[in-house]
Write an enzyme that holds these catalytic residues in place. Structure first.
Site, short mmCIF file in Angstrom:
data_model
loop_
_atom_site.label_atom_id
_atom_site.label_comp_id
_atom_site.label_asym_id
_atom_site.label_seq_id
_atom_site.Cartn_x
_atom_site.Cartn_y
_atom_site.Cartn_z
N GLU A 151 0.82 -1.21 0.00
CA GLU A 151 0.00 0.00 0.00
C GLU A 151 0.86 1.26 0.00
O GLU A 151 0.57 2.21 -0.72
CB GLU A 151 -0.94 0.03 1.21
CG GLU A 151 -2.11 -0.93 1.13
CD GLU A 151 -3.19 -0.53 0.13
OE1 GLU A 151 -3.08 0.53 -0.54
OE2 GLU A 151 -4.16 -1.29 -0.01
N ASP A 172 -6.29 8.24 -0.78
CA ASP A 172 -5.84 7.27 0.21
C ASP A 172 -4.67 7.88 0.97
O ASP A 172 -3.79 8.48 0.36
CB ASP A 172 -5.39 5.98 -0.47
CG ASP A 172 -6.50 5.31 -1.26
OD1 ASP A 172 -7.67 5.43 -0.86
OD2 ASP A 172 -6.19 4.65 -2.27
#
Length: 147
Positions: A53, A71
């Protein structure tokens, strides 16, 4: 004067970059914050997730044009559903946290939000986990970490 300008630029770049954890340092931190085995998710899976991520970077961001959301942080927590960045349309703020708090070097708030997400949706809420960690041997992520 020139030295002060250079020093200022160096400080600015450190502030923008944030903290990039070493793998074992992050493993110890996540364990201390109670993620090892939380909701049945192993520490190795959390490390795999954060590697893919954010590359263990607390300041990582990724804009999603389709949802007009971003994000944030080491877990790449989305502003549409989980945090408030003050600019995402129709945001839910499920973790009741500012997105900027998810990018702090102290990752306690990010971990608390990740716990909330995994409690509600499971680890499959993270696309990177589904793509890179599910059905893979993730033991190498904690190998040699002296936990």
């Amino acid at each position: 004067m020139k030295a002060l300008i250079i020093l200022g630029l160096l400080c600015l770049s450190v502030a923008v970059q944030g903290k990039v954890f070493e793998r074992c340092e992050l493993a110890r931190t996540l364990k201390e914050l109670g993620l090892d085995g939380y909701k049945g998710v192993s520490l190795a899976n959390w490390l795999c997730l954060t590697k893919w991520e954010s590359s263990y970077n607390t300041k990582a961001t990724n804009y999603n044009p389709g949802s007009e959301s971003t994000d944030y942080g080491i877990f790449q927590i989305n502003s549409k559903w989980w945090c408030n960045d003050g600019k995402t349309p129709n945001a839910v703020d499920g973790c009741h946290v500012s997105c900027s708090e998810l990018m702090e070097n102290n990752i306690a708030k990010a971990v608390a939000c990740a716990k909330h997400i995994v409690s509600e949706q499971g680890i499959t809420a993270w696309v990177a986990w589904k793509s890179h960690c599910r059905d893979h041997d993730v033991s190498s992520y904690v190998e040699g970490c002296s936990l």
